[in-house]
Design an enzyme around this catalytic site. Structure first.
Site, PDB file in Angstrom:
ATOM      1  N   GLY A   5       1.178   9.789  24.189  1.00  0.00           N
ATOM      2  CA  GLY A   5      -0.210  10.306  23.590  1.00  0.00           C
ATOM      3  C   GLY A   5       0.114  11.755  23.241  1.00  0.00           C
ATOM      4  O   GLY A   5       0.573  12.406  24.419  1.00  0.00           O
ATOM      5  N   ALA A   6      -0.262  12.187  22.071  1.00  0.00           N
ATOM      6  CA  ALA A   6       0.492  13.704  21.530  1.00  0.00           C
ATOM      7  C   ALA A   6      -0.209  14.785  22.923  1.00  0.00           C
ATOM      8  O   ALA A   6       0.568  15.266  23.746  1.00  0.00           O
ATOM      9  CB  ALA A   6       0.033  14.014  20.303  1.00  0.00           C
ATOM     10  N   ARG A  22      10.622  13.579  23.669  1.00  0.00           N
ATOM     11  CA  ARG A  22      10.275  12.716  22.565  1.00  0.00           C
ATOM     12  C   ARG A  22      10.049  13.689  21.362  1.00  0.00           C
ATOM     13  O   ARG A  22       9.560  14.832  21.473  1.00  0.00           O
ATOM     14  CB  ARG A  22       8.853  11.797  22.838  1.00  0.00           C
ATOM     15  CG  ARG A  22       8.885  10.973  23.849  1.00  0.00           C
ATOM     16  CD  ARG A  22       7.893  10.278  24.119  1.00  0.00           C
ATOM     17  NE  ARG A  22       7.676   9.130  22.862  1.00  0.00           N
ATOM     18  CZ  ARG A  22       6.601   8.573  22.797  1.00  0.00           C
ATOM     19  NH1 ARG A  22       5.549   8.750  23.488  1.00  0.00           N
ATOM     20  NH2 ARG A  22       6.464   7.703  21.682  1.00  0.00           N
ATOM     21  N   ASP A  57      -0.020  12.467  15.914  1.00  0.00           N
ATOM     22  CA  ASP A  57       0.880  13.052  16.657  1.00  0.00           C
ATOM     23  C   ASP A  57       1.557  14.503  16.139  1.00  0.00           C
ATOM     24  O   ASP A  57       2.115  15.363  16.616  1.00  0.00           O
ATOM     25  CB  ASP A  57       2.296  12.079  16.797  1.00  0.00           C
ATOM     26  CG  ASP A  57       1.845  11.017  17.496  1.00  0.00           C
ATOM     27  OD1 ASP A  57       1.269  10.102  17.091  1.00  0.00           O
ATOM     28  OD2 ASP A  57       1.947  11.048  18.832  1.00  0.00           O
ATOM     29  N   ASN A  85       1.471   9.636  12.461  1.00  0.00           N
ATOM     30  CA  ASN A  85       0.775   8.844  13.707  1.00  0.00           C
ATOM     31  C   ASN A  85       1.252   7.511  13.866  1.00  0.00           C
ATOM     32  O   ASN A  85       2.201   7.370  13.271  1.00  0.00           O
ATOM     33  CB  ASN A  85      -0.813   8.734  13.216  1.00  0.00           C
ATOM     34  CG  ASN A  85      -1.575   8.199  14.792  1.00  0.00           C
ATOM     35  OD1 ASN A  85      -1.339   8.992  15.669  1.00  0.00           O
ATOM     36  ND2 ASN A  85      -2.302   7.319  14.594  1.00  0.00           N
ATOM     37  N   LYS A  86       0.806   6.900  14.859  1.00  0.00           N
ATOM     38  CA  LYS A  86       1.524   5.626  15.268  1.00  0.00           C
ATOM     39  C   LYS A  86       1.917   4.651  14.183  1.00  0.00           C
ATOM     40  O   LYS A  86       0.860   4.622  13.362  1.00  0.00           O
ATOM     41  CB  LYS A  86       0.397   5.122  16.483  1.00  0.00           C
ATOM     42  CG  LYS A  86       1.105   3.489  17.005  1.00  0.00           C
ATOM     43  CD  LYS A  86       2.268   3.490  17.493  1.00  0.00           C
ATOM     44  CE  LYS A  86       2.358   4.684  18.724  1.00  0.00           C
ATOM     45  NZ  LYS A  86       3.823   4.776  19.017  1.00  0.00           N
TER      46      LYS A  86
HETATM   47  O1  MRU Z   1       4.158   6.312  21.287  1.00  0.00           O
HETATM   48  P1  MRU Z   1       2.657   6.915  21.731  1.00  0.00           P
HETATM   49  O2  MRU Z   1       1.970   6.160  22.390  1.00  0.00           O
HETATM   50  O3  MRU Z   1       2.703   8.455  22.442  1.00  0.00           O
HETATM   51  O4  MRU Z   1       1.959   7.368  20.384  1.00  0.00           O
HETATM   52  C1  MRU Z   1       0.780   7.881  20.614  1.00  0.00           C
HETATM   53  C2  MRU Z   1       0.015   7.687  19.018  1.00  0.00           C
HETATM   54  O5  MRU Z   1       0.396   7.522  18.229  1.00  0.00           O
HETATM   55  C3  MRU Z   1      -1.483   8.419  19.210  1.00  0.00           C
HETATM   56  O6  MRU Z   1      -2.337   7.911  18.332  1.00  0.00           O
HETATM   57  C4  MRU Z   1      -1.609   9.688  19.179  1.00  0.00           C
HETATM   58  O7  MRU Z   1      -0.880  10.426  20.044  1.00  0.00           O
HETATM   59  C5  MRU Z   1      -2.794  10.106  18.911  1.00  0.00           C
HETATM   60  S1  MRU Z   1      -3.532  11.318  19.995  1.00  0.00           S
HETATM   61  C6  MRU Z   1      -3.690  10.737  21.401  1.00  0.00           C
END
Ligand code: MRU
Length: 344
Positions: free
Chosen positions: A56-57, A96, A240, A250-251
């Protein structure tokens, strides 16, 4: 974040510094087990980010900030060699490529270290800056909650994707912060399972259950069905990286939810602190999209009847896979970006 342990309730942040150890809620174990993971040095902190013990970012931004403080405090060279060491530690921690907050956290601590007058001062400043960064990050998310809750009507049905909750941040969450703040107003949350790593089904659902917020997990490909049937009032997701033109990275799967929302006349909001905005990124296509191991697509993991975590193949053994972790939602699909400074 409130976590119920043995019937009681304790407050945790996702990540914190304990002496020179970084402590994290181990997201690889949730929702089956609540466990604290410990990183003794910055190399272990880098691995925890890469392996998604923390994800998570904003959460990886704060973790990297603490990791850089660990690195600076392990340095035993001369003060004038500190600059190159900091640059190399930053590259070690940047495991990452997509979330902008990771680089923001590293730069924040790096700047404080470079402004120090000597090595001892640099060590002290690195710890102070990393703790300040985490505190400010938590406060940004709290503000996002206060501001964003106004978009959620009483009794609204909110759809969210991935985990943009307290676990993905230092505290409160981005998309889940407005939901937390609106939780006393009879709201309901549709939780996209979020293949392939199931951050929705595992983490968002766990957080909502901890807070007693009504929700249901849905298959990723069911969102359109519920939107079409008038069962979704608003979509809120995290981000992100946000480009200068307001494209949102984003995801994976966010893009298609945004199109479905537009098609069905449902407002699609992104909740993100300003640390997620990358002013050097002109548009979403300029962002690096992380490719993760195809095992995430081809295998599933979970506890067997004895509670032992098993990894089983769920796809045709002779087939390969592709696994981009993020996608780009063009700005035209976004009704607004909820930041700590207001809605853009
Ligand atoms: O691969 P991740 O689990 O780190 O991806 C996280 C996301 O895409 C979240 O939606 C993003 O960081 C939003 S803010 C917590």
């Amino acid at each position: 974040m409130k976590v119920k342990i043995n019937g009681g309730t304790e407050n945790y942040r996702t990540v914190w510094l304990d002496g020179l150890k970084v402590r994290l809620i181990n997201q690889l174990k949730l929702p089956y087990k609540f466990e604290i993971f410990q990183c003794r040095d910055y190399q272990e902190t880098a691995s925890a980010i890469r392996d998604m013990v923390v994800r998570g970012a904003p959460a990886i931004g704060a973790t990297a900030a603490y990791g850089l403080a660990q690195a600076v405090n392990s340095f035993d060279g001369k003060f004038d060699e500190l600059g190159p060491f900091v640059e190399s530690a930053k590259s070690t921690l940047a495991t990452r490529p997509t979330a902008h907050d990771l680089f923001d956290g590293l730069d924040y601590v790096g700047r404080a270290v470079m402004a120090a007058g000597g090595l001892d001062d640099a060590k002290t400043q690195s710890i102070a800056a990393s703790c300040r960064y985490a505190d400010e990050s938590a406060q940004r998310c709290r503000k996002i909650g206060e501001i964003g809750q106004k978009l959620i009507k009483d009794g609204a049905r909110v759809l969210t994707h991935c985990n943009a909750g307290a676990l993905g941040c230092v505290d409160y969450g981005t998309a889940l912060a407005p939901i937390r703040f609106a939780s006393g107003r009879g709201i309901f949350v549709w939780v996209d399972e979020t293949r392939p790593r199931l951050q929705g089904a595992r983490l968002t659902a766990w957080e909502l259950a901890q807070e007693g917020i009504n929700h249901s997990i849905i298959a990723d490909n069911a969102a359109g069905y519920f939107m079409q049937n008038g069962e979704v009032d608003i979509v809120i997701v995290g981000a992100d990286r946000i480009a200068k033109n307001a494209d949102v990275v984003n995801k994976i799967g966010t893009y298609e939810k945004a199109i479905l929302a537009k098609e069905n006349g449902i407002p699609f909001y992104v909740a993100a602190p300003t640390t997620t905005i990358d002013k050097t990124c002109a548009c979403g296509k300029d962002a690096i999209i992380e490719e993760r191991t195809t095992d995430e697509v081809l295998f599933a993991e979970g506890p067997d009847k004895r509670g032992v975590i098993q990894k089983i193949r769920i796809a045709n053994p002779a087939s390969s896979a592709k696994n981009p972790a993020f996608d780009v939602t063009p700005a035209k699909y976004v009704a607004g970006i909820i930041t700590e400074g207001g809605i853009i």
